[in-house]
Design an enzyme around this catalytic site. Structure first.
Site, PDB file in Angstrom:
ATOM      1  N   SER A 128       0.822  -1.215   0.000  1.00  0.00           N
ATOM      2  CA  SER A 128       0.000   0.000   0.000  1.00  0.00           C
ATOM      3  C   SER A 128       0.857   1.265   0.000  1.00  0.00           C
ATOM      4  CB  SER A 128      -0.916   0.023   1.220  1.00  0.00           C
ATOM      5  OG  SER A 128      -1.721  -1.132   1.252  1.00  0.00           O
TER       6      SER A 128
HETATM    7  N1  SAH Z   1      -0.673  -5.179   4.001  1.00  0.00           N
HETATM    8  C1  SAH Z   1       0.112  -5.434   2.794  1.00  0.00           C
HETATM    9  C2  SAH Z   1      -0.610  -5.058   1.517  1.00  0.00           C
HETATM   10  C3  SAH Z   1      -1.578  -6.054   1.211  1.00  0.00           C
HETATM   11  S1  SAH Z   1      -2.123  -6.266  -0.458  1.00  0.00           S
HETATM   12  C4  SAH Z   1       1.465  -4.786   2.847  1.00  0.00           C
HETATM   13  O1  SAH Z   1       1.789  -4.099   3.826  1.00  0.00           O
HETATM   14  O2  SAH Z   1       2.251  -5.003   1.922  1.00  0.00           O
HETATM   15  C5  SAH Z   1      -3.461  -7.353  -0.079  1.00  0.00           C
HETATM   16  C6  SAH Z   1      -3.036  -8.754   0.286  1.00  0.00           C
HETATM   17  O3  SAH Z   1      -4.228  -9.410   0.724  1.00  0.00           O
HETATM   18  C7  SAH Z   1      -2.514  -9.575  -0.896  1.00  0.00           C
HETATM   19  O4  SAH Z   1      -1.256 -10.097  -0.600  1.00  0.00           O
HETATM   20  C8  SAH Z   1      -3.569 -10.668  -1.063  1.00  0.00           C
HETATM   21  O5  SAH Z   1      -3.031 -11.911  -1.477  1.00  0.00           O
HETATM   22  C9  SAH Z   1      -4.155 -10.755   0.337  1.00  0.00           C
HETATM   23  N2  SAH Z   1      -5.504 -11.328   0.441  1.00  0.00           N
HETATM   24  C10 SAH Z   1      -6.563 -11.171  -0.393  1.00  0.00           C
HETATM   25  N3  SAH Z   1      -7.617 -11.868   0.074  1.00  0.00           N
HETATM   26  C11 SAH Z   1      -7.238 -12.462   1.233  1.00  0.00           C
HETATM   27  C12 SAH Z   1      -7.879 -13.315   2.177  1.00  0.00           C
HETATM   28  N4  SAH Z   1      -9.141 -13.723   2.059  1.00  0.00           N
HETATM   29  N5  SAH Z   1      -7.161 -13.734   3.241  1.00  0.00           N
HETATM   30  C13 SAH Z   1      -5.869 -13.359   3.419  1.00  0.00           C
HETATM   31  N6  SAH Z   1      -5.199 -12.566   2.551  1.00  0.00           N
HETATM   32  C14 SAH Z   1      -5.873 -12.121   1.478  1.00  0.00           C
END
Ligand code: SAH
Length: 207
Positions: A52
């Site tokens: 993000s």
């Molecule tokens: N917090 C992260 C950014 C996340 S991007 C950072 O600091 O880099 C969103 C992430 O959510 C992705 O890696 C994606 O694979 C994950 N995601 C999507 N759906 C999900 C779910 N149901 N459970 C766990 N992770 C999930």
């Protein structure tokens, strides 16, 4: 990054600002993106996912109002950057990631930075993490069609949940504060528009 992107846009929590000044964000992106690691936008981390934008990390973290004693649940570990910020500001961090390769990279990095208070689990985070509940704070870093009931159930009374809710293109960042044992007794606040990758899972978007 801290003064020009965060303080200038109204982030005031000193603990959040200090944590983000300290954490080496360039280690959380691939080598070819390192010179852009502190720029004012999200960046790709592989598997069509993103780390993000710094301001969004700061805004969501500040909204959790962490004091240091909390147990926090993060959904969507991704690069592990947000988890590192939470590790600086709370007592324990439980983070769930659905893509195993992404989770394992984040785990290795988080351990190499000596954060021993972060637990990363691979699975569908739309169920929350029942065995570790209740949580004083829950942060969802992927966009949801609506709020999975498990998050409300697993939030401690007085706890805060920050989650982007909307369609697959744009969302609003919502903050819920649990006011009593009744899971429908929540204060809801709109923190503004945002854009996240999809929360994919049984209680999220279908793949
Ligand atoms: N917090 C992260 C950014 C996340 S991007 C950072 O600091 O880099 C969103 C992430 O959510 C992705 O890696 C994606 O694979 C994950 N995601 C999507 N759906 C999900 C779910 N149901 N459970 C766990 N992770 C999930």
């Amino acid at each position: 990054m801290v003064s020009s992107q965060l303080e200038s846009r109204g982030i005031r929590d000193e603990r959040v600002l200090n944590a983000m000044a300290k954490i080496p964000r360039h280690l959380f992106v691939d080598e070819w993106l390192r010179d852009r690691a502190y720029s004012d936008n999200p960046l790709p981390i592989g598997e069509r996912q993103t780390i993000s934008q710094p301001y969004i990390v700061a805004l969501m973290t500040e909204a959790l109002e962490l004091q240091g004693h909390e147990k926090v649940l993060e959904i969507g570990t991704g690069s592990g950057y947000q988890a590192a910020v939470l590790a600086e500001l709370a007592d324990r961090v439980c983070s769930i990631e659905r893509i195993a390769s992404i989770a394992s990279r984040a785990r290795t990095l988080i351990e190499s930075l000596d954060y021993f208070n972060v637990l990363i689990w691979v699975g569908d985070g739309t169920y929350g993490w029942r065995e570790e509940a209740p949580f004083d704070a829950i942060i969802v870093t992927a966009g949801a069609p609506d709020v999975p009931k498990a998050y409300k159930e697993q939030l401690a009374v007085g706890g805060r949940l920050v989650i982007p809710v909307g369609d697959r293109h744009t969302q609003v960042l919502l903050r819920y504060t649990r006011l009593s044992e009744d899971i429908d007794d929540m204060k809801e606040e709109d923190l503004g528009g945002c854009r996240f990758v999809d929360l994919i899972g049984n209680h999220g978007w279908k793949q």
